[in-house]
Design a protein around this motif. Structure first.
Motif, mmCIF file in Angstrom:
data_model
loop_
_atom_site.group_PDB
_atom_site.id
_atom_site.type_symbol
_atom_site.label_atom_id
_atom_site.label_comp_id
_atom_site.label_asym_id
_atom_site.label_seq_id
_atom_site.Cartn_x
_atom_site.Cartn_y
_atom_site.Cartn_z
ATOM 1 N N VAL A 1 0.850 -1.200 0.000
ATOM 2 C CA VAL A 1 0.000 0.000 0.000
ATOM 3 C C VAL A 1 0.886 1.250 0.000
ATOM 4 O O VAL A 1 1.865 1.335 0.755
ATOM 5 C CB VAL A 1 -0.946 0.000 1.223
ATOM 6 C CG1 VAL A 1 -1.647 1.331 1.352
ATOM 7 C CG2 VAL A 1 -1.955 -1.124 1.095
ATOM 8 N N ASP A 2 0.525 2.184 -0.865
ATOM 9 C CA ASP A 2 1.290 3.405 -1.053
ATOM 10 C C ASP A 2 1.524 4.132 0.279
ATOM 11 O O ASP A 2 0.594 4.331 1.062
ATOM 12 C CB ASP A 2 0.484 4.304 -1.996
ATOM 13 C CG ASP A 2 1.351 5.362 -2.622
ATOM 14 O OD1 ASP A 2 2.581 5.155 -2.666
ATOM 15 O OD2 ASP A 2 0.799 6.385 -3.049
ATOM 16 N N ALA A 3 2.783 4.520 0.516
ATOM 17 C CA ALA A 3 3.118 5.190 1.778
ATOM 18 C C ALA A 3 2.308 6.469 1.960
ATOM 19 O O ALA A 3 1.956 6.832 3.091
ATOM 20 C CB ALA A 3 4.609 5.498 1.816
ATOM 21 N N SER A 4 1.964 7.143 0.868
ATOM 22 C CA SER A 4 1.246 8.414 1.025
ATOM 23 C C SER A 4 -0.179 8.174 1.524
ATOM 24 O O SER A 4 -0.736 8.999 2.250
ATOM 25 C CB SER A 4 1.241 9.199 -0.289
ATOM 26 O OG SER A 4 0.462 8.544 -1.255
ATOM 27 N N GLY B 1 -3.790 8.702 6.029
ATOM 28 C CA GLY B 1 -4.725 8.080 6.966
ATOM 29 C C GLY B 1 -4.349 8.376 8.410
ATOM 30 O O GLY B 1 -5.182 8.815 9.203
ATOM 31 N N LEU B 2 -3.077 8.145 8.748
ATOM 32 C CA LEU B 2 -2.637 8.410 10.120
ATOM 33 C C LEU B 2 -2.724 9.904 10.420
ATOM 34 O O LEU B 2 -3.151 10.306 11.509
ATOM 35 C CB LEU B 2 -1.195 7.926 10.314
ATOM 36 C CG LEU B 2 -0.988 6.409 10.306
ATOM 37 C CD1 LEU B 2 0.494 6.077 10.434
ATOM 38 C CD2 LEU B 2 -1.777 5.745 11.424
ATOM 39 N N GLY B 3 -2.344 10.723 9.435
ATOM 40 C CA GLY B 3 -2.343 12.170 9.643
ATOM 41 C C GLY B 3 -3.735 12.734 9.868
ATOM 42 O O GLY B 3 -3.891 13.793 10.468
ATOM 43 N N MET B 4 -4.770 12.011 9.373
ATOM 44 C CA MET B 4 -6.137 12.495 9.602
ATOM 45 C C MET B 4 -6.739 11.911 10.874
ATOM 46 O O MET B 4 -7.905 12.147 11.174
ATOM 47 C CB MET B 4 -7.012 12.153 8.404
ATOM 48 C CG MET B 4 -6.722 13.077 7.231
ATOM 49 S SD MET B 4 -7.860 12.852 5.873
ATOM 50 C CE MET B 4 -7.391 11.247 5.318
ATOM 51 N N GLY B 5 -5.943 11.101 11.592
ATOM 52 C CA GLY B 5 -6.411 10.641 12.895
ATOM 53 C C GLY B 5 -7.015 9.251 12.899
ATOM 54 O O GLY B 5 -7.788 8.922 13.794
ATOM 55 N N MET B 6 -6.683 8.411 11.905
ATOM 56 C CA MET B 6 -7.127 7.019 11.985
ATOM 57 C C MET B 6 -6.234 6.270 12.972
ATOM 58 O O MET B 6 -5.030 6.516 13.036
ATOM 59 C CB MET B 6 -7.000 6.342 10.619
ATOM 60 C CG MET B 6 -8.011 6.804 9.606
ATOM 61 S SD MET B 6 -7.855 5.808 8.114
ATOM 62 C CE MET B 6 -9.080 6.590 7.083
ATOM 63 N N GLU C 1 -5.813 -0.087 4.261
ATOM 64 C CA GLU C 1 -4.838 -1.081 3.807
ATOM 65 C C GLU C 1 -5.498 -2.333 3.243
ATOM 66 O O GLU C 1 -5.138 -2.799 2.160
ATOM 67 C CB GLU C 1 -3.894 -1.436 4.960
ATOM 68 C CG GLU C 1 -3.023 -0.262 5.367
ATOM 69 C CD GLU C 1 -2.186 -0.572 6.595
ATOM 70 O OE1 GLU C 1 -0.964 -0.619 6.477
ATOM 71 O OE2 GLU C 1 -2.766 -0.778 7.678
ATOM 72 N N PHE C 2 -6.469 -2.889 3.975
ATOM 73 C CA PHE C 2 -7.054 -4.136 3.495
ATOM 74 C C PHE C 2 -7.853 -3.954 2.203
ATOM 75 O O PHE C 2 -7.681 -4.740 1.270
ATOM 76 C CB PHE C 2 -7.895 -4.803 4.590
ATOM 77 C CG PHE C 2 -8.193 -6.238 4.301
ATOM 78 C CD1 PHE C 2 -7.183 -7.197 4.361
ATOM 79 C CD2 PHE C 2 -9.455 -6.641 3.917
ATOM 80 C CE1 PHE C 2 -7.438 -8.525 4.055
ATOM 81 C CE2 PHE C 2 -9.718 -7.967 3.609
ATOM 82 C CZ PHE C 2 -8.711 -8.911 3.686
ATOM 83 N N PRO C 3 -8.696 -2.929 2.094
ATOM 84 C CA PRO C 3 -9.391 -2.733 0.806
ATOM 85 C C PRO C 3 -8.423 -2.570 -0.363
ATOM 86 O O PRO C 3 -8.685 -3.041 -1.456
ATOM 87 C CB PRO C 3 -10.203 -1.447 1.021
ATOM 88 C CG PRO C 3 -10.361 -1.328 2.481
ATOM 89 C CD PRO C 3 -9.163 -1.968 3.114
ATOM 90 N N LEU C 4 -7.290 -1.925 -0.110
ATOM 91 C CA LEU C 4 -6.332 -1.745 -1.197
ATOM 92 C C LEU C 4 -5.596 -3.052 -1.504
ATOM 93 O O LEU C 4 -5.165 -3.271 -2.627
ATOM 94 C CB LEU C 4 -5.323 -0.639 -0.850
ATOM 95 C CG LEU C 4 -5.877 0.778 -0.899
ATOM 96 C CD1 LEU C 4 -4.846 1.797 -0.422
ATOM 97 C CD2 LEU C 4 -6.324 1.125 -2.311
ATOM 98 N N ALA C 5 -5.469 -3.924 -0.491
ATOM 99 C CA ALA C 5 -4.785 -5.196 -0.702
ATOM 100 C C ALA C 5 -5.724 -6.247 -1.285
ATOM 101 O O ALA C 5 -5.286 -7.297 -1.743
ATOM 102 C CB ALA C 5 -4.195 -5.695 0.615
ATOM 103 N N VAL D 1 -0.374 14.081 -1.938
ATOM 104 C CA VAL D 1 -1.825 14.123 -1.770
ATOM 105 C C VAL D 1 -2.330 12.964 -0.907
ATOM 106 O O VAL D 1 -3.014 13.182 0.072
ATOM 107 C CB VAL D 1 -2.598 14.139 -3.111
ATOM 108 C CG1 VAL D 1 -4.026 14.595 -2.855
ATOM 109 C CG2 VAL D 1 -1.940 15.078 -4.100
ATOM 110 N N GLY D 2 -1.987 11.716 -1.320
ATOM 111 C CA GLY D 2 -2.414 10.586 -0.506
ATOM 112 C C GLY D 2 -3.912 10.377 -0.505
ATOM 113 O O GLY D 2 -4.474 9.905 0.476
#
Ligand SMILES: Nc1ncnc2c1ncn2[C@@H]1O[C@H](COP(=O)(O)OP(=O)(O)O)[C@@H](O)[C@H]1O
Ligand SMILES: [Mg+2]
Lengths: 396, 384
Positions: free
Chosen positions: A283-286, A291-296, A306-310, B84-85
């Motif tokens: 999964v792309d690092a960005s 995700g983490l930066g928005m508070g997940m 991560e799982f939906p993308l995998a 962007v992400g």
């Protein structure tokens, strides 16, 4: 942006050139029909069989088969927007014509009444079947349409039923053998399917969490990935041999369903663990940073991002596990498992080719169903944002 | 208010950020700038605790960020990054809904908020809501990224080179839109960039960093006019007057009342060309710029209709919220002494001339003061 330029519209085989795979299939099928014997006729068990060519034995159906194979070749050679559908239609019609040709040859050759005579499929017809399968698969690939693929599969099944009931196919030696073994056949098919689903299900329940943990921790990765890889390199019979000792020590049965299920689970683990690991760690690092930066939380990130993308890779792993275990389950008949392998080994022992086929053909059919079923599932559960679009969506 | 107090981040022997202390007032745009590797990203990510400082404190409205739950802290701080992400498996609307969903908003509220935000960043909700990120251009993706960062209306916005990966024309436009949005919303913004012009145009305060420590923390004007170290002087460049043009909006020197005629009315064109003004602008029925005529060319006997220069307003015009620096660059690139100014849809509003740009540059501080006074009414007004 890299993602935008990766729009998949140009990424699938263009219909601009000759389709090599499909034309090869058509040529193989035509060569099989014209150059090799189509059926073998044996008046009884003692006399040697007589080999007959397509145009010698199948009457008008022989010509029909040649005609539809030529049409398929045309679809493979002529570029065009509807080539995929053309190939599918050609393959299905050729398949039907082949069945009716076999049935018609059988009807013509078999004497009336109760008889030990047998008409069986010979090399040419088998090769034609392989060629038709090549066209069929290529048709599915080029058409990229689940509707077209499903329509082809349904039509093929309908033609099989029609040839069986009205085309004389039910007098073919394989069919005679089937009728003699019908109860056993269905029971073994059923337990084969159960073994495969059971093994894959257990492997999924263990393998997906294991793959996720491996993507998270270097230690788990260093242990889990090589271990499931090594299991895969052990030949299935050797693995069974290795299982006997711990099973006996634990007081579990060393023959039958239990060792077979364990072996299937172990084999199914590799594709599932590896693909889950690759999917999650790829999964792309960005996306993760966002995700983490928005508070997940880590858990929210896993299930929402991560799982939906995998998922495409995870499903691909499940597909591989199913197809793999369908084959390995047959080998496990040696360990006393009751499945389609039982028929194959039985036929082998008594040099009854039809019995071997009765075990092998449903395995091929099961593999195709598993393969196509998983692809259909993928198109339902994977987000359109990360899926290669199908034909109808592209033209929409 | 955000206060960084003696914040340090050490990786092994390496000081990524070294004893950094700055204060950012509410409603201000603070730009962190400096050479690559000087610690800008590390500083930014310590504010929302994606990175924990080795020592020092970060206070947000007086509360030590280290005492808050990281997830909750981050849900109340908007975050936009260069890459962007956007989540590729979610639609534009679903991407924007990320934080509102984490906060448990009702669906109806999320939907209307998404539409509001898309409109705010200049994307038509009907057209874009259901697209997937791979169907967006770089500039569109960046707008959605900003909309997503603003979704739950956080008071603080962290932006790490958000316009770094888009082409210059789009970057200029995005900067203009950022200023427009910021004038309305008055967020407290920490903005990382390595582009001096971007910093000068957007910042209320610029923190210039070098090897992890702060070189100077000042308003753009102070930084340009009174660099404290040689490093600052060299970094912002020699010609402060030219740089300052980046802070002046086109509409502050725009002239209106230019001769304008409909391109499909030849008689009117002839008449207008006979009048005094040198340039006659041609527009279509909707007032959208389609070209102009230089009346000096007419003196040489060319018929008016042939003398017209047909242009695409996207290429040959500037926006009212663009910067004079961009206008000057465009004039030099195109070889024009005067540029039309158009609204978003291409409608002609006025024009700017090279001599007005020059006057602004020479007038320097006086004009700049004017300009910033204007801005202060809206941007700075939210601060204390
Ligand atoms: N995880 C890390 N481990 C070790 N060094 C790091 C790490 N992250 C950043 N650095 C170092 O810290 C310094 C500052 O990095 P960064 O804040 O990303 O710089 P900038 O954003 O200004 O380009 C760089 O020299 C970088 O190599
Ligand atoms: Mg950086």
């Amino acid at each position: 942006m890299a993602i935008a330029s990766a729009m998949p519209s140009e990424s699938y085989p263009s219909a601009k050139v000759v389709d090599r795979a499909a034309s090869a299939g058509a040529v193989v099928a035509l060569a099989g029909c014209l150059l090799l014997p189509f059926v073998e006729f044996r008046p009884n068990r003692i006399v040697d069989g007589r080999l007959l060519h397509l145009l010698q034995c199948a009457g008008v159906w022989g010509w029909v088969l040649l005609a539809v194979l030529l049409l398929s070749l045309g679809a493979a050679l002529l570029p065009g927007r509807y080539r995929g559908r053309g190939l599918l239609a050609g393959a299905v019609l050729s398949f039907g014509a082949l069945l009716f040709a076999l049935g018609s040859a059988t009807t013509k050759l078999m004497p009336a009444g109760d008889t030990p005579a047998r008409v069986s499929i010979a090399g040419g017809a088998w090769i034609a079947l392989v060629g038709i399968a090549m066209i069929w698969f290529q048709g599915n690939r080029v058409a990229r349409s689940h509707k077209a693929s499903a329509a082809a599969a349904l039509t093929g099944t309908a033609l099989l039923v029609a040839a069986w009931w009205f085309g004389g196919l039910s007098q073919l030696s394989l069919a005679v053998e089937y009728r003699a073994q019908a109860d056993t056949f269905w029971q073994l098919t059923y337990s084969h399917v159960l073994l495969v689903l059971g093994g894959t299900l257990i492997a999924t329940v263990i393998g997906i969490p294991l793959g996720i943990v491996a993507a998270r921790s270097g230690f788990a990765r260093a242990v889990a990935i090589p271990v499931v890889g090594i299991i895969q390199t052990i030949p299935s019979l050797a693995l069974y041999g290795l299982l006997v000792i711990p099973l006996a020590a634990l007081g579990l049965p060393t023959l039958g369903t239990v060792p077979a299920l364990i072996a299937l689970t172990l084999y199914a683990l590799l594709p599932i663990v590896r693909n889950t690991f690759l999917g999650v760690s790829g999964v792309d690092a960005s996306s993760i940073d966002a995700g983490l930066g928005m508070g997940m939380s880590r858990r929210q990130l896993l299930w929402r991002v991560e799982f939906p993308l995998a998922l495409p890779l995870v499903l691909e792993g499940l597909r591989a596990a199913l197809v793999l275990t369908i084959g390995i389950a047959a080998v496990m008949a040696i360990a006393g498992a009751q499945d389609l392998g039982t028929l194959i080994f039985l036929g082998w022992g008594s040099i009854a080719v039809d019995l071997v086929l009765l075990g092998a053909i449903p395995m091929v059919v099961l593999s195709i169903i598993a393969d196509q079923g998983m692809r259909a599932l993928e198109s339902v559960v994977v987000s359109p944002g990360i899926r290669i679009p199908r034909e109808e969506e592209l033209s929409a | 208010m955000i206060s960084l107090e003696h914040v340090t981040k050490r990786y092994g022997d390496r000081m990524a950020v070294d004893d950094l202390s700055i204060e950012i007032d509410d409603g201000d745009v603070a730009v962190l700038i400096g050479p690559s590797g000087c610690g800008k990203t590390t500083t930014l990510r310590m504010i929302n605790r994606l990175i924990e400082p080795t020592s020092g404190r970060i206070l947000i409205d007086g509360t030590d960020a280290a005492t808050l739950k990281p997830e909750e802290l981050r849900q109340h701080i908007g975050y936009a990054i260069q890459s962007v992400g956007l989540f590729p498996h979610l639609t534009v609307a679903e991407n924007i809904a990320t934080v509102p969903k984490l906060l448990g908003w009702k669906t109806a509220r999320i939907v209307s908020r998404c539409e509001e935000l898309l409109a705010l960043v200049g994307l038509d909700p009907a057209q874009y809501s259901r697209k997937y990120p791979r169907q967006l251009s770089g500039g569109e993706a960046q707008r959605v990224g900003v909309a997503r960062a603003l979704a739950a209306d956080p008071p603080i916005l962290l932006m790490d080179e958000p316009f770094g990966a888009v082409d210059p024309l789009n970057r200029d436009r995005l900067q203009g839109e950022f200023l427009r949005i910021q004038r309305d919303l008055k967020k407290t913004v920490v903005f990382v960039t390595h582009d001096v012009d971007e910093a000068i145009r957007l910042a209320d305060k610029i923190a210039l960093m070098r090897d992890g420590h702060l070189e100077q923390y000042d308003s753009p004007e102070q930084l340009l006019d009174h660099p404290e170290t040689k490093f600052v002087h060299d970094f912002v460049g020699a010609d402060a007057a030219l740089k300052r043009l980046g802070r002046v909006r086109v509409d502050s020197v725009m002239r209106t009342g230019q001769a304008t005629v409909r391109a499909d009315q030849p008689d009117a064109i002839e008449a207008a060309c006979a009048s005094e003004s040198r340039f006659v602008y041609l527009v279509d029925a909707d007032g959208v710029l389609v070209g102009w005529i230089d009346s000096r060319v007419l003196d040489r006997g060319t018929p008016a209709a042939e003398a017209a220069t047909r242009v695409d307003w996207r290429q040959a015009a500037v926006r009212p919220d663009g910067s004079l620096k961009e206008a000057l660059a465009r004039m030099l690139a195109l070889g024009y002494r005067s540029l039309p100014v158009v609204a978003a849809g291409g409608r002609l509003l006025g024009h700017v001339t090279l001599s007005d740009v020059e006057k602004t540059m020479e007038g320097g501080d006086a004009h700049l003061a004017d300009h910033t006074d204007n801005e202060a009414g809206s941007i700075g007004g939210g601060g204390e």
